[in-house]
Design an enzyme around this catalytic site. Structure first.
Site, mmCIF file in Angstrom:
data_model
loop_
_atom_site.group_PDB
_atom_site.id
_atom_site.type_symbol
_atom_site.label_atom_id
_atom_site.label_comp_id
_atom_site.label_asym_id
_atom_site.label_seq_id
_atom_site.Cartn_x
_atom_site.Cartn_y
_atom_site.Cartn_z
ATOM 1 N N THR A 327 31.125 49.690 36.993
ATOM 2 C CA THR A 327 32.006 48.524 36.987
ATOM 3 C C THR A 327 31.799 47.708 35.718
ATOM 4 O OG1 THR A 327 30.516 46.867 37.974
ATOM 5 C CG2 THR A 327 31.670 48.363 39.484
ATOM 6 N N ASP A 328 32.794 46.927 35.378
ATOM 7 C CA ASP A 328 32.594 45.932 34.335
ATOM 8 C C ASP A 328 31.644 44.870 34.875
ATOM 9 O OD1 ASP A 328 32.919 44.676 31.865
ATOM 10 O OD2 ASP A 328 35.062 45.120 31.820
ATOM 11 N N TRP A 329 31.207 43.985 34.014
ATOM 12 C CA TRP A 329 30.072 43.126 34.305
ATOM 13 C C TRP A 329 30.394 42.034 35.325
ATOM 14 C CZ3 TRP A 329 28.191 46.955 32.326
ATOM 15 C CH2 TRP A 329 26.960 47.043 31.693
#
Length: 619
Positions: A327-329
């Site tokens: 996932t993105d942050w």
């Protein structure tokens, strides 16, 4: 530096005794296949070790390469806490001052990882760091590494061999200091002119971006992952470009991603190529699709990282991708840095608790939580029966396979002296600087102003006097100059309310009226050459008809700019994005449709070749 645990088995095989039992277990045996080693290790791991593998967060480097045993500027925990106590072994490195510092730190970090129960080596990742943008949220300037134009500049060259050449140089520099994972390429299509993340993209043209993607992955990963590869995480699936009104999905006001032109499949094209080329990882974007249907099925309006229809249905099942999805942050928890906060990018699921968000991400099909270190939350989800351990096994298997493919279990250490010699060496720097100069795009050249030749006096802005000494005597008043040379950046609206926001160039593409007036007054005094850095488009219309020459750059040193302007290196750039005529045209365009502003002042792929102009002059 080498491992203290290297032993020789009775059959003569040299191996790392990672669990310290004096025996070459199957996962330690370099002669076995990746799948055999992965299967053996997976069944040895505790629940806590499995959970640790499924997190990747920021880590910081000590000044001289020592391990940072306090929270850092961005990182939240001491190094020993995350590696030993939380069993984490994927980290995104931020600031790097020298190659020696980075290589020393890698070796110290890998030595610490050897003290964990099964000695799982660390995978160090990085955002792009070979160009000019310094934005903690997306990229770092080159520092000790060779410096190249931003992604848009590579795209402007329209040369797959240069893209691959860049990737091969960057791979060698990364590997030398122990960086074995790239959180790039960013292959989002830059179809929305206002979007603040275009600099690292490869432009708006799906066909060209697809070709660049293949070259990029070949340069970093090779034909398949191996001990000399850097594993790429391609982003942001299924294409992060069509943000509503160009606002970025890092922030609550930019959460919507829209497709008013019905171009979802167009944005997907480069990702199909990334899958064909075996990208090791894939990262969904923060964006929340609004009003999107795929194959006639309405898509849930939640961020792509939470979206089972996108991650499992489209990416896994329809497109057949079985690599790592990270996932993105910070999709789970809010991010607190000092007195600033950035809410979790829980778009469409803001009402869920952190535990419920984690559960939804797992159900969507992601393997790793980016920017998080709440491993105990995942362990509790399994122990409570809400998530099965078999679900973790599916992700852990993918994550371990990449480590084995990269050869990290066999030797994750690097030669510090060799790293210092290789990183940023003169050959690599010369290649990068030449690419910078070649990427410049000549948009206007009235009266054959370019290439520049020495003249009596020069007025400059954005350059030091020493930079332009070859052109003439520098004067402070344009009225006294024979030539004016001005370098400016593309306009944006400064914002600084949320953490990271100040680094993102967003909002209007119009230059301030005072700047327009002043530069056009200069143009009335003497021939004016404007060099504008395009980290996204700019409304250049007010300068057309006034400036003698207008040139776009995408991350170039002053020396590279002068090389191009004087013709020492012929600028070859073609616009990888269109330059709209007005903000009204931008506002009327559709976010997902390339070249949709109607009557651009400069269309995509526009650019004048200075070599041809030189030939005309000499002829």
């Amino acid at each position: 530096m080498t491992s203290a645990r290297f032993l020789t088995a009775p059959d003569g095989t040299r191996f790392r005794d990672l669990n310290g039992n004096g025996v070459m277990d199957p996962y330690e045996n370099p002669t076995l296949s990746v799948d055999e080693r992965t299967d053996d290790l997976l069944h040895r791991l505790s629940l806590e070790e499995k959970a640790g593998l499924m997190f990747q967060t920021v880590i910081e480097v000590g000044d001289e390469g020592e391990l940072l045993e306090t929270p850092g500027k961005i990182s939240k925990s001491p190094t020993t806490t995350v590696v030993v106590h939380k069993n984490m072994n994927h980290f995104n490195v931020h600031a790097i001052r020298t190659a020696r510092q980075a290589a020393t730190w890698n070796n110290n970090l890998q030595a610490l990882a050897e003290t964990t129960p099964h000695g799982i080596p660390v995978t160090i990742s990085t955002d792009p760091r070979h160009a000019f943008v310094e934005n903690t949220g997306v990229a770092f300037s080159a520092g000790p590494f060779s410096q190249w134009p931003e992604g848009l500049g590579l795209a402007a060259l329209d040369d797959v061999d240069t893209v691959r050449g860049f990737a091969e140089v960057a791979r060698r520099e990364y590997v030398a200091v122990g960086i074995r994972a790239a959180l790039h390429p960013q292959i989002d299509l830059a179809t929305e002119p206002r979007w603040g993340r275009q600099a690292q993209t490869l432009g708006q043209d799906a066909d060209r971006v697809t070709a660049f993607t293949a070259a990029y992955l070949r340069g970093f990963q090779g034909d398949e992952l191996g001990p000399d590869s850097v594993a790429c995480t391609t982003k942001h699936f299924p294409g992060g470009g069509p943000q509503l009104a160009g606002e970025d999905a890092h922030f609550p006001y930019g959460r919507e991603q829209v497709y008013p032109g019905g171009m979802f499949d167009y944005h997907l094209e480069p990702f199909r190529e990334a899958i064909r080329r075996g990208t090791a990882g894939m990262m969904p974007y923060y964006g929340m699709p609004v009003g999107l249907e795929v194959d006639g099925e309405p898509i849930e309006e939640v961020g792509f990282g939470y979206n089972r229809q996108i991650v499992t249905g489209l990416l896994r099942e329809q497109l057949g991708y079985d690599g790592v999805v990270v996932t993105d942050w910070e999709l789970v928890n809010d991010n607190h840095v000092g007195d600033q906060v950035l809410p979790a990018r829980a778009w469409g699921v803001e009402h869920l608790t952190a535990v419920e968000r984690m559960e939804k991400i797992l159900d969507a099909g992601s393997d790793q939580f980016g920017g998080e270190e709440c491993v105990e939350m995942l362990v509790d989800l399994v122990r409570s029966g809400r998530v099965s351990e078999e679900r973790l096994d599916a992700s852990v298997r993918r994550l371990l396979r990449v480590k084995f493919q990269l050869g990290l279990f066999d030797d994750p250490y690097v030669d510090v002296d060799a790293a210092e010699r290789l990183v940023g060496n003169p050959e690599f720097r010369a290649l990068g600087e030449r690419a910078q100069a070649r990427s410049l795009t000549v948009l206007v050249n009235e009266g054959s102003t370019l290439p520049l030749r020495p003249t009596g006096s020069v007025y400059v802005e954005g350059f030091r006097a020493d930079d332009v000494a070859e052109l003439g005597r520098v004067v402070s008043d344009p009225a006294e100059a024979d030539l004016a040379l001005v370098r400016i950046g593309a306009p944006f609206e400064p914002r600084d309310d949320l953490f990271l926001e100040a680094w993102f160039h967003q909002g209007s593409l119009e230059f301030a009226p005072g700047l327009v007036y002043r530069l056009n007054r200069i143009a009335a005094s003497c021939p004016l050459v404007i060099v504008v850095n395009l980290d996204r488009p700019a409304i250049l219309t007010p300068f057309v008809g006034h400036a003698a020459a207008i040139v776009a750059d995408y991350g170039s040193s002053s020396a590279a700019v002068l090389d191009a302007l004087t013709g020492r290196v012929a600028p070859r750039g073609r616009l990888p994005i269109e330059i709209p005529r007005s903000m009204d045209a931008v506002r009327s365009s559709r976010e997902d449709v390339p070249s949709d502003s109607g009557d651009p002042v400069f269309p995509v792929h526009h650019g004048l070749e200075l070599e041809e102009l030189v030939a005309l002059q000499e002829g």
